[in-house]
Design an enzyme around this catalytic site. Structure first.
Site, PDB file in Angstrom:
ATOM      1  CG  ASN A 176     -20.448 -11.645 -44.216  1.00 12.52           C
ATOM      2  OD1 ASN A 176     -20.055 -10.697 -43.560  1.00 12.52           O
ATOM      3  ND2 ASN A 176     -21.482 -11.566 -45.040  1.00 12.52           N
ATOM      4  CG  ASP A 270     -25.241  -8.937 -45.800  1.00 12.50           C
ATOM      5  OD1 ASP A 270     -24.037  -9.203 -45.678  1.00 12.50           O
ATOM      6  OD2 ASP A 270     -26.148  -9.600 -45.267  1.00 12.50           O
TER       7      ASP A 270
END
Length: 317
Positions: A176, A270
């Site tokens: 990320n 996620d």
């Protein structure tokens, strides 16, 4: 990757390190909480209840009422919070989410002095003590986990990964990337430090291109010694390459679940990571694990906010 499934029925223990923030979203605005590693930890905890998985979360919070509310909420999700530091005169970070009609979102952050940035700043942290005591089978961090830290604290986290691997533990890393936190050049340097100790790399393709350009993701992960890479590609099939260090790595493509009405893509990647790890840490193969990841992500993006109601994912529990 060699999975961590324990044939004697003992739990697989995984620790996450990162930042959870107060989330403001929706119309009218509602206050919840979220953060990439916390999102994955929470969804994995839900999935793990029936799969002999035990989830711990390491971060820092304040001693204010909002911090106490967050801690209580995590505990209600069966997340072990003994690794959480409580710091005087610090508060959780805050972010506001604006969501477009097609589900895409824009983030606005207030986190420059958030408690999580100071997790390694004083004394020996609970996570460092736990790693010294060989308490965890797996350790999960993200690019954001690194980006929020000062340089010295970044180095401390890298040392933790190395020590954990030396003890026989597994390391998972999600790339990320948030350009608001650091430059692509800075991310390249620190990602290079991390990837040397990573077993499973979870790579969002768009984020990788922002950091590395159009270079070969699989070749890079193989060069650094990773055993497995999962390339997340939104609604397109994900690409899983396992046994990276063998002469003939195994390449698997797994199609994403089709969703007619996307409400909010927040935490899509996620939650996919949570589903994938729930499979791989408990003996499922790459295809089964990616299918579980896609199933969970498809449910999550049909609800507002990073954390959806538990009952909305009951079919997977």
């Amino acid at each position: 990757m060699t999975t961590l499934k324990n044939t004697e029925g003992d739990s697989v223990n995984i620790a996450f390190f990162g930042e959870c923030m107060v989330e403001l979203s929706g119309q009218p605005l509602r206050r919840t909480f979220g953060g990439d590693t916390l999102n994955t930890a929470l969804y994995l905890s839900r999935l793990g209840a029936s799969r002999h998985l035990s989830v711990s979360y390491a971060t820092a919070l304040g001693v204010d009422n909002i911090s106490r509310d967050m801690l209580s909420a995590w505990q209600e999700e069966n997340i072990d919070t003994r690794l959480v530091r409580k710091l005087e005169n610090k508060l959780p970070g805050l972010y506001l989410v604006e969501t477009e009609p097609n589900g895409e979102r824009h983030f606005h952050y207030w986190r420059n002095d958030s408690a999580a940035k100071f997790y390694f700043a004083t004394d020996l942290s609970p996570l460092e003590q736990a790693i010294d005591n060989h308490e965890f089978d797996a350790l999960y961090i993200s690019g954001i986990s690194l980006a929020i830290l000062a340089e010295e604290a970044k180095a401390t986290l890298i040392t933790l990964l190395e020590k954990h691997r030396q003890h026989g533990g597994k390391v998972m890393f999600d790339n990320n990337f948030r350009p608001q936190l650091w430059t692509a050049k800075q991310a390249q340097y620190w990602y290079s430090q991390v990837l040397q100790f990573v077993d499973i790399a979870l790579v969002t393709e768009d984020d990788d291109h922002k950091v590395w350009g159009n270079s070969d993701i699989v070749a890079r992960c193989r060069m650094f010694g990773c055993e497995e890479v999962v390339i997340k590609r939104g609604c397109d099939p994900c690409k899983v390459v396992s046994h990276l260090q063998s002469a003939e790595p195994i390449v698997t493509y797994v199609a994403a679940n089709q969703v007619e009405h996307v409400v909010d893509t927040c935490a899509a990647g996620d939650s996919f990571a949570a589903g994938y790890l729930a499979g791989r840490l408990t003996g499922a193969d790459e295809t089964q694990s990616a299918e579980l990841g896609h199933q969970l992500a498809a449910i999550v993006i049909q609800h507002p906010g990073a954390i959806i109601p538990r009952e909305a994912m009951s079919a997977l529990l």
